[in-house]
Design an enzyme around this catalytic site. Structure first.
Site, PDB file in Angstrom:
ATOM      1  N   HIS A  14       1.063  -1.087  -0.288  1.00  0.00           N
ATOM      2  CA  HIS A  14      -0.508  -0.019   0.345  1.00  0.00           C
ATOM      3  C   HIS A  14       0.332   1.241  -0.425  1.00  0.00           C
ATOM      4  CE1 HIS A  14      -3.415   2.394   1.365  1.00  0.00           C
ATOM      5  NE2 HIS A  14      -2.490   3.035   1.654  1.00  0.00           N
ATOM      6  N   GLU A  15       1.596   1.341   1.004  1.00  0.00           N
ATOM      7  CA  GLU A  15       2.322   2.245   0.912  1.00  0.00           C
ATOM      8  C   GLU A  15       3.341   3.224  -0.543  1.00  0.00           C
ATOM      9  OE1 GLU A  15       1.975   4.430   3.456  1.00  0.00           O
ATOM     10  OE2 GLU A  15       0.643   3.043   4.230  1.00  0.00           O
ATOM     11  N   HIS A  27       1.681   4.508  -2.781  1.00  0.00           N
ATOM     12  CA  HIS A  27       1.887   6.111  -2.834  1.00  0.00           C
ATOM     13  C   HIS A  27       3.185   6.404  -3.185  1.00  0.00           C
ATOM     14  CE1 HIS A  27      -1.458   6.542  -0.209  1.00  0.00           C
ATOM     15  NE2 HIS A  27      -1.001   5.971   0.794  1.00  0.00           N
ATOM     16  N   HIS A  69      -5.669   8.634  -2.227  1.00  0.00           N
ATOM     17  CA  HIS A  69      -6.326   7.513  -2.523  1.00  0.00           C
ATOM     18  C   HIS A  69      -7.238   7.011  -3.810  1.00  0.00           C
ATOM     19  CE1 HIS A  69      -4.545   7.066   1.417  1.00  0.00           C
ATOM     20  NE2 HIS A  69      -4.497   5.884   1.242  1.00  0.00           N
TER      21      HIS A  69
END
Length: 299
Positions: free
Chosen positions: A210-211, A214, A220
């Site tokens: 998930h990170e 980024h 999101h």
């Protein structure tokens, strides 16, 4: 004006006057936290100081007596660490360029690209020394860094991260991970909320995917969701390819490992007696027979 500022689990009390500017507040916080003023971001009552000029007074900025403020920001020590990593990376790249300019050597490469291996990785692992068992936290960070599936997606999508570190349970308790400046630093919640152990490895790895997303997308939105799903599929599919006898169910990201009974039917391909003998053998013997049958089928 009495203000309470929280930063990384620490609380600071400041006494100022309403006519003081934000610049004065930032200077005092830099003295207390070693976080440079330009990197400080103050959050209070749904507002942020990032868009305000340093000459704006505290009163004009909407700060009031007794207000609690959350501060985000990277310390000077961490910046120096990232700079050292970048300097090291540039040094390595310069050495690689010098070697390339001298033409081919007698050494043969055993990998796809040594320069890529140096660039697209976690350049520094940093456990929190003030928390219990920092050595165990470092082991978990090292496991994530060395995870073949994670290394695969970092090489494939050209992800580079300056520092991989912890996010303490008391720091942003609503978050499981945090990406600072698109990969300058990634923080992961490794520990349980009560500090009595560490979270499950696969769950932490999902947060890491998930990170890493980024690094490309900040919000999101649909772009983020698509890439995040893709990274998780890539990790699952990569693992399935290196596990002998493992099948992938489409693109769901779920890996299916056949049971002994299924393996007898799907991979052994022998008579009924061979299937029965598998079930009567020990678990280790069954695993060995299944492995041999799968390897034979693949050949």
């Amino acid at each position: 004006m009495e203000l309470t500022v929280s930063h990384r689990g620490q609380t600071y009390s400041l006494s100022l006057i309403p006519e003081d500017t934000l610049g004065v507040l930032h200077t005092k916080l830099e003295e207390l936290t070693a976080t440079p003023a330009p990197l400080q971001k103050l959050l209070y009552k749904g507002k942020s100081s990032r868009a305000l000029d340093d000459q704006v007074t505290l009163q004009e900025a909407g700060l009031k007596d007794g207000m609690k403020i959350q501060m985000l920001g990277t310390t000077a020590k961490e910046i120096d660490g990232v700079k050292a990593v970048e300097d090291d990376k540039q040094k390595r790249e310069r050495i690689m360029r010098e070697r390339a300019s001298k033409g081919p050597t007698k050494l043969r490469s055993t990998g796809s690209s040594s320069s890529n291996d140096l660039n697209y990785r976690f350049h520094k692992l940093l456990p929190l020394e003030h928390l219990p068992n920092p050595s165990s936290a470092l082991d978990l960070l090292q496991r994530l860094s060395d995870d073949p599936a994670i290394r695969h997606v970092m090489q494939k999508y050209k992800f580079a991260v300056g520092i991989l570190t912890e996010l303490a349970p008391h720091e942003h308790p609503e978050l499981l991970g945090l990406n600072v400046n698109a990969g300058q630093q990634i923080k992961l919640r490794l520990r349980t909320d009560r500090y009595d152990g560490f979270r499950a490895y696969r769950e932490v790895r999902k947060v890491l995917c998930h990170e890493l997303t980024h690094n490309v997308w900040g919000d999101h939105d649909n772009n983020f969701k698509e890439l995040n799903s893709l990274l998780n599929r890539e990790v699952a599919e990569y693992e399935s390819r290196v596990k002998t006898g493992t099948n992938v169910l489409g693109y769901s990201g779920e890996v299916y490992e056949p049971s002994v009974e299924d393996s007898c039917l799907q991979t052994v391909g022998g008579s009924e007696s061979s299937a029965v003998s598998l079930l009567e053998d020990s678990a280790e013997d069954r695993r060995r027979r299944i492995l041999e049958a799968v390897e034979k089928r693949l050949r």
